[in-house]
Design an enzyme around this catalytic site. Structure first.
Site, short mmCIF file in Angstrom:
data_model
loop_
_atom_site.label_atom_id
_atom_site.label_comp_id
_atom_site.label_asym_id
_atom_site.label_seq_id
_atom_site.Cartn_x
_atom_site.Cartn_y
_atom_site.Cartn_z
N GLU A 20 6.95 66.98 -13.46
CA GLU A 20 8.03 67.35 -14.32
C GLU A 20 8.10 69.05 -14.13
O GLU A 20 6.85 69.70 -14.33
CB GLU A 20 7.40 67.09 -15.66
CG GLU A 20 7.88 65.61 -16.02
CD GLU A 20 7.59 65.25 -17.39
OE1 GLU A 20 7.65 63.84 -17.71
OE2 GLU A 20 6.94 66.03 -18.04
N ASP A 31 7.49 72.71 -27.98
CA ASP A 31 6.01 72.87 -27.20
C ASP A 31 5.28 73.71 -28.00
O ASP A 31 5.87 74.47 -28.85
CB ASP A 31 6.69 73.57 -25.94
CG ASP A 31 7.19 72.77 -25.08
OD1 ASP A 31 6.50 71.85 -24.71
OD2 ASP A 31 8.43 72.59 -24.64
N TYR A 45 9.08 58.12 -22.07
CA TYR A 45 8.00 59.12 -22.38
C TYR A 45 7.60 58.95 -23.71
O TYR A 45 8.33 59.39 -24.83
CB TYR A 45 8.68 60.50 -22.08
CG TYR A 45 7.76 61.85 -22.23
CD1 TYR A 45 6.81 62.00 -23.17
CD2 TYR A 45 7.82 62.68 -21.32
CE1 TYR A 45 5.84 63.20 -23.24
CE2 TYR A 45 6.77 64.00 -21.46
CZ TYR A 45 5.93 63.96 -22.56
OH TYR A 45 4.94 65.08 -22.35
#
Length: 270
Positions: free
Chosen positions: A49, A60, A175
């Protein structure tokens, strides 16, 4: 069957779990990224990734936020990322590469141009963090027309009804975000992950891969017991951050982190 599907088919036939590392393209400087990609593959990565540097990476934590800042200081853009993947493909034509980022950089160059250029560079899938399936009417078909997988996130807070919608639109792999919060925070609860993955198994045949909070071989193995793959980002990016003054040491650091995880996951198959 694109490279992602082929990868998981091969892993399944051997009873192995996928190990999927994440790094931010251009961190700590663009000339190192391709070398890092090769080092990760040498350490046992099955899929890569590659993060697109963005000024507001909302999902994040501080580790990857700072990685984006370091890359952006060097002016790294999508065009540079495509160049990196093209260079990587000169010697590695097998390892799938997934582009992970946010919609804004993709929209700036135009979604059609983005899909075309990504495919031409050798990218296999796209995970746009802030693009839910309900808003993928334009980008999704463009990616599919170029053989690129649209990969989506499922969170612990995702309702069963919405999870079914995500599964219906997803490609490549799903995911699963292992915890509430941003990357690089909190600790894993393997029992909770297993409880959330179980109903997803009834909704999709896609491989279920788990990210957020995987730091070492022990946590990778715990997740590997219930998932088809583990995704690791902050544990790697933090090693890059700690060695920005000595970038020649970074490949070895990345191999040490990922190699421990590879060994732990492979032990599950013994």
């Amino acid at each position: 069957m694109n490279r992602i599907d082929q990868c998981f088919a091969n892993l399944k036939s051997r009873g192995r779990r996928a190990l999927i590392p994440f790094i931010t393209a251009g961190d700590p400087a663009p000339e190192y990224t391709v070398g890092f990609m090769h080092a990760l593959v040498e350490a046992g990565a099955d899929i890569l990734e590659l993060g697109v540097p963005f000024s507001d990476p909302m999902a994040d934590g501080p580790v990857i936020q700072k990685a984006c800042e370091r890359a952006l200081e060097h002016g790294v853009r999508l065009s540079h990322l495509f160049e990196m993947v093209r260079e990587f493909r000169q010697t590695n034509t097998d390892t799938p590469v997934v582009l992970m980022g946010y919609l804004n950089p993709m929209e700036r160059i135009g979604l059609a141009a983005f899909a075309e250029q990504a495919a031409a560079a050798g990218i296999d899938g796209v995970l746009a963090v802030d693009m839910p399936p309900e808003e993928a009417e334009e980008l999704g078909p463009l990616l599919e027309s170029h053989g690129l997988a649209s990969i989506f996130l499922v969170a612990p807070t995702t309702t069963e009804e919405r999870a079914a919608t995500i599964c219906a639109h997803g490609q490549g792999y799903l995911y699963y975000v292992s915890l509430k919060g941003v990357t690089g925070t909190a600790t894993l609860d393997a029992a909770d992950i297993a409880a959330h993955l179980a109903p997803l198994r009834g909704m999709t045949d896609l491989p279920l891969c788990v990210g957020f909070g995987i730091r070492d071989g022990a946590s990778a193995a715990e997740v590997g017991k219930v998932a088809d793959g583990v995704i690791v980002g902050s544990a790697l990016v933090s090693r890059i951050a700690a060695n920005t003054e000595t970038p020649e040491a970074i490949p070895g650091e990345l191999k040490a982190v990922l190699g421990e995880m590879r060994q732990a996951l492979d032990a599950l198959s013994d």
